[in-house]
Design an enzyme around this catalytic site. Sequence first.
Site, PDB file in Angstrom:
ATOM      1  N   HIS A   5     -10.513  15.964 -22.301  1.00 17.99           N
ATOM      2  CA  HIS A   5     -10.630  17.430 -22.365  1.00 17.99           C
ATOM      3  C   HIS A   5      -9.454  18.107 -21.668  1.00 17.99           C
ATOM      4  O   HIS A   5      -9.514  19.288 -21.346  1.00 17.99           O
ATOM      5  CB  HIS A   5     -11.964  17.862 -21.758  1.00 17.99           C
ATOM      6  N   LYS A   7      15.292   9.404   0.985  1.00 16.84           N
ATOM      7  CA  LYS A   7      15.207   9.263   2.442  1.00 16.84           C
ATOM      8  C   LYS A   7      16.538   9.648   3.087  1.00 16.84           C
ATOM      9  O   LYS A   7      16.564  10.374   4.069  1.00 16.84           O
ATOM     10  CB  LYS A   7      14.866   7.812   2.820  1.00 16.84           C
ATOM     11  N   GLU A  32       7.772   1.157  -9.634  1.00 14.26           N
ATOM     12  CA  GLU A  32       8.806   0.707  -8.695  1.00 14.26           C
ATOM     13  C   GLU A  32       9.428  -0.609  -9.140  1.00 14.26           C
ATOM     14  O   GLU A  32      10.552  -0.917  -8.786  1.00 14.26           O
ATOM     15  CB  GLU A  32       8.223   0.539  -7.279  1.00 14.26           C
TER      16      GLU A  32
HETATM   17  O1  PA5 Z   1       6.286  -1.305  -2.566  1.00 11.46           O
HETATM   18  C1  PA5 Z   1       7.021  -0.929  -1.654  1.00 11.46           C
HETATM   19  O2  PA5 Z   1       7.820  -1.698  -1.122  1.00 11.46           O
HETATM   20  C2  PA5 Z   1       6.952   0.482  -1.112  1.00 11.46           C
HETATM   21  O3  PA5 Z   1       6.115   1.288  -1.864  1.00 11.46           O
HETATM   22  C3  PA5 Z   1       6.451   0.469   0.315  1.00 11.46           C
HETATM   23  O4  PA5 Z   1       5.178  -0.117   0.358  1.00 11.46           O
HETATM   24  C4  PA5 Z   1       6.388   1.879   0.896  1.00 11.46           C
HETATM   25  O5  PA5 Z   1       7.642   2.502   0.768  1.00 11.46           O
HETATM   26  C5  PA5 Z   1       6.011   1.827   2.373  1.00 11.46           C
HETATM   27  O6  PA5 Z   1       6.923   1.049   3.098  1.00 11.46           O
HETATM   28  P1  PA5 Z   1       6.564   0.475   4.519  1.00 11.46           P
HETATM   29  O7  PA5 Z   1       5.435  -0.452   4.410  1.00 11.46           O
HETATM   30  O8  PA5 Z   1       7.824  -0.200   4.965  1.00 11.46           O
HETATM   31  O9  PA5 Z   1       6.226   1.647   5.417  1.00 11.46           O
END
Ligand code: PA5
Length: 430
Positions: free
Chosen positions: A306, A420, A285
Amino acid sequence: MKIDVKYSKADAPAQNEIKEVQEKSIEALKTLRAGNGAGNDFLGWVNLPAEITEEEIRRIELTAERLKKKSEVFVVAGIGGSYLGARMVIEALKHNFDTLLERKNPTIIYAGNTMNEDYLADLIDVLDKKDYSLAVISKSGTTTETAVTFRILRNHITKKYGKKEAAERIVAITDKEKGVLKSLADKEGYDTFVIPDNVGGRYSVLTPVGLIPIAVAGFDIRQLIAGAKLQREESLFNDSAESDAIKYVTARNILYNKGKTIELLVNYQPNLVFLSEWWKQLYGESEGKENKGLFPASVSNTTDLHSMGQYIQEGRRLMFETVLHIEQTGRRLPIPEQEIDDDKLNYLKDFSLTQINHKAEEGTRLAHLEGDVSQITLSTEKIDVQTIGRLIYFFELCCGVSGYVLNVNPFDQPGVENYKKKMFSLLGKK
Ligand code: PA5
């Protein structure tokens, strides 16, 4: 902790190439430290281990103690950065088969990270029969997977215990004011913990996001924070090419510049699988944007030798490996010597299982180098709660610095929004 880099023949960089990337990495570290790079409103994690207060730690511990007393099971409802950090730490430290043993701390179960109906229905079967409490963790407070799961679990726990007791079994960990979860928690009177504005999900393990579940699972959050603090002191202020963080950032960026597209995190023990899952989210990310970035993948050896071993040895030359070398294991289990060597294994009589595992690791390193897979090795003495704290800070810091070397904002995730939007439009959300 120690970083050692072995480039394959095909990847071997010239001295000036190394120097150039080293200098960029040191500049990137300085930018991060000065707080004047991209995404600088999300740098709260940099000082978390040094700034967390005794008051906050104590409140987390007391809440965890209260919940432990009431619960055979503790449900952690969260997705992405809102659960992977806690799960990484707990899986790394717990007994591998704890659910099958008598235990003094609740079993931690993860939910809100899938919309699979069978998973949640099966979980309800368990929760019907067990005393439980739960943490709902969402910074935005609106993430669909977590929110839908929480609606179902909130109904279940309220039916099971009544409104007042249910409220005492729920902890909400969310933003200090935004999002429906915050207003819901206030209305229902849940215990609430705040995720600081300037800490993004994947950098939040050392906030209540990670610390509450880890404390409920029975692990020492003070030692975890102490490990992260030590690593911060060692890496954040070290601008030398000999710093482990600079070595790691430099090597992975040299290999990226050589055209490598995949970084494989390699472990040799199954309790580190979730360390890899957390690391993949952190790097994926943070770096995967603007058509750039290494694709973070992982294998758990020798199991995966393996399955994926063939591809790594002889498939397309896309990857390099970052190997976690752990010097000691916690337990000893001798291999019995037999008078009659009917299975022809007596030749191993002088080795422990850990030593054999290390030989497998060494053999794999040699074979993969021959197969032109370069290796970065991160060695550490053992896996304990302090070391995990160190690894958390090390990987977070290197991720932020690497993102700056790549010239991206390592603290946003604009691409996550796209699915989303499409899903909401298909579901007819206004
Ligand atoms: O690192 C990030 O920002 C994302 O992976 C969030 O943790 C994930 O999308 C969950 O979001 P939230 O905590 O708003 O539910």
